[in-house]
Design a protein around this motif. Structure first.
Motif, PDB file in Angstrom:
ATOM      1  N   ARG A 108     -15.989  48.818  80.245  1.00 51.56           N
ATOM      2  CA  ARG A 108     -16.245  47.512  80.870  1.00 51.56           C
ATOM      3  C   ARG A 108     -16.487  46.432  79.824  1.00 51.56           C
ATOM      4  O   ARG A 108     -16.020  45.312  79.972  1.00 51.56           O
ATOM      5  N   LEU A 109     -17.227  46.770  78.774  1.00 48.04           N
ATOM      6  CA  LEU A 109     -17.456  45.790  77.703  1.00 48.04           C
ATOM      7  C   LEU A 109     -16.137  45.370  77.053  1.00 48.04           C
ATOM      8  O   LEU A 109     -15.922  44.189  76.776  1.00 48.04           O
ATOM      9  N   ILE A 110     -15.270  46.327  76.834  1.00 41.60           N
ATOM     10  CA  ILE A 110     -13.969  46.030  76.236  1.00 41.60           C
ATOM     11  C   ILE A 110     -13.148  45.165  77.187  1.00 41.60           C
ATOM     12  O   ILE A 110     -12.515  44.196  76.786  1.00 41.60           O
ATOM     13  N   GLU A 111     -13.189  45.516  78.476  1.00 39.13           N
ATOM     14  CA  GLU A 111     -12.492  44.732  79.498  1.00 39.13           C
ATOM     15  C   GLU A 111     -12.990  43.286  79.523  1.00 39.13           C
ATOM     16  O   GLU A 111     -12.230  42.364  79.764  1.00 39.13           O
ATOM     17  N   GLN A 112     -14.288  43.114  79.263  1.00 37.10           N
ATOM     18  CA  GLN A 112     -14.893  41.779  79.297  1.00 37.10           C
ATOM     19  C   GLN A 112     -14.726  41.025  77.985  1.00 37.10           C
ATOM     20  O   GLN A 112     -15.227  39.916  77.848  1.00 37.10           O
ATOM     21  N   GLY A 113     -14.052  41.617  77.014  1.00 35.99           N
ATOM     22  CA  GLY A 113     -13.733  40.880  75.807  1.00 35.99           C
ATOM     23  C   GLY A 113     -14.396  41.346  74.526  1.00 35.99           C
ATOM     24  O   GLY A 113     -14.286  40.663  73.512  1.00 35.99           O
ATOM     25  N   LEU A 114     -15.086  42.477  74.532  1.00 36.67           N
ATOM     26  CA  LEU A 114     -15.670  42.985  73.294  1.00 36.67           C
ATOM     27  C   LEU A 114     -14.559  43.211  72.281  1.00 36.67           C
ATOM     28  O   LEU A 114     -13.590  43.917  72.562  1.00 36.67           O
ATOM     29  N   ASP A 115     -14.678  42.603  71.114  1.00 40.82           N
ATOM     30  CA  ASP A 115     -13.682  42.765  70.058  1.00 40.82           C
ATOM     31  C   ASP A 115     -14.159  43.857  69.109  1.00 40.82           C
ATOM     32  O   ASP A 115     -15.031  43.632  68.278  1.00 40.82           O
ATOM     33  N   VAL A 116     -13.575  45.038  69.251  1.00 45.09           N
ATOM     34  CA  VAL A 116     -14.003  46.176  68.431  1.00 45.09           C
ATOM     35  C   VAL A 116     -13.659  45.975  66.966  1.00 45.09           C
ATOM     36  O   VAL A 116     -14.263  46.601  66.097  1.00 45.09           O
ATOM     37  N   ASP A 117     -12.715  45.078  66.678  1.00 51.47           N
ATOM     38  CA  ASP A 117     -12.338  44.825  65.288  1.00 51.47           C
ATOM     39  C   ASP A 117     -13.432  44.086  64.522  1.00 51.47           C
ATOM     40  O   ASP A 117     -13.459  44.126  63.296  1.00 51.47           O
ATOM     41  N   GLU A 118     -14.318  43.406  65.235  1.00 50.80           N
ATOM     42  CA  GLU A 118     -15.400  42.676  64.578  1.00 50.80           C
ATOM     43  C   GLU A 118     -16.518  43.604  64.113  1.00 50.80           C
ATOM     44  O   GLU A 118     -17.244  43.280  63.188  1.00 50.80           O
ATOM     45  N   GLN A 119     -16.690  44.715  64.787  1.00 51.88           N
ATOM     46  CA  GLN A 119     -17.758  45.655  64.438  1.00 51.88           C
ATOM     47  C   GLN A 119     -17.280  47.096  64.579  1.00 51.88           C
ATOM     48  O   GLN A 119     -17.820  47.859  65.376  1.00 51.88           O
TER      49      GLN A 119
ATOM     50  N   MET B 256      -7.779  54.195  78.737  1.00 51.02           N
ATOM     51  CA  MET B 256      -6.812  53.507  77.881  1.00 51.02           C
ATOM     52  C   MET B 256      -7.534  52.542  76.944  1.00 51.02           C
ATOM     53  O   MET B 256      -7.237  52.475  75.757  1.00 51.02           O
ATOM     54  N   ASN B 257      -8.499  51.815  77.486  1.00 55.74           N
ATOM     55  CA  ASN B 257      -9.288  50.901  76.652  1.00 55.74           C
ATOM     56  C   ASN B 257     -10.060  51.666  75.580  1.00 55.74           C
ATOM     57  O   ASN B 257     -10.136  51.240  74.432  1.00 55.74           O
ATOM     58  N   LEU B 258     -10.641  52.775  75.964  1.00 57.63           N
ATOM     59  CA  LEU B 258     -11.422  53.569  75.014  1.00 57.63           C
ATOM     60  C   LEU B 258     -10.535  54.165  73.930  1.00 57.63           C
ATOM     61  O   LEU B 258     -10.883  54.129  72.751  1.00 57.63           O
TER      62      LEU B 258
END
Length: 148
Positions: free
Chosen positions: A12-23, A98-100
């Protein structure tokens, strides 16, 4: 902690825009903890929480029968490695998985790139003698690398 809840929260966090590339390290550590919690969990329970699509036609992509083969290959319970392999190579049409899977691979690639100066995909392309391109001054040009 319930690893299924962890997966849904991160999805859900990824769906809401969490940018994993930043952290990438923090997100990778989250995956590491999640993988630890998945160890020993039932494969059947996982597929009950994240049911596969019910597409019965084998068109070369994910279908119900490939899910059954995967479940058989995984065995009764997950290991840390089998769960991570599932995320990286068998994320079927479930939005959270898929997001994970994408986030997990992105974290690994980002951390690798910070350590080696190239992403995992760039390394693969170079080893297979493929040209890697980058955008420079509005044009796509072959990527230039520093020689050490």
């Amino acid at each position: 902690m319930n690893p299924y809840n962890m997966m849904i929260k991160l999805g859900r966090l990824i769906e809401q825009g969490l940018d994993v590339d930043e952290q990438p390290k923090e997100v990778f550590n989250y995956f590491s903890v999640m993988s630890d919690f998945m160890e020993g969990k039932s494969v059947d329970a996982f597929f009950n929480v994240f049911p596969p699509i019910k597409r019965y036609e084998d068109d070369g992509t994910w279908d119900y029968f490939s899910t059954l083969r995967l479940k058989q290959k995984l065995g009764k319970t997950f290991t840390r490695e089998s769960f991570q392999e599932l995320l990286m190579s068998h994320c079927y049409e479930n939005i959270y998985l898929m997001n994970l899977g994408s986030a997990f691979m992105s974290c690994i690639s980002n951390m690798y790139e910070k350590e080696n100066g190239r992403s995992v995909m760039e390394e693969w392309a170079l080893k297979n003698e493929l040209t890697v391109y980058e955008e420079r001054k509005g044009e796509l040009l072959p990527k230039l690398y520093r020689i050490k």
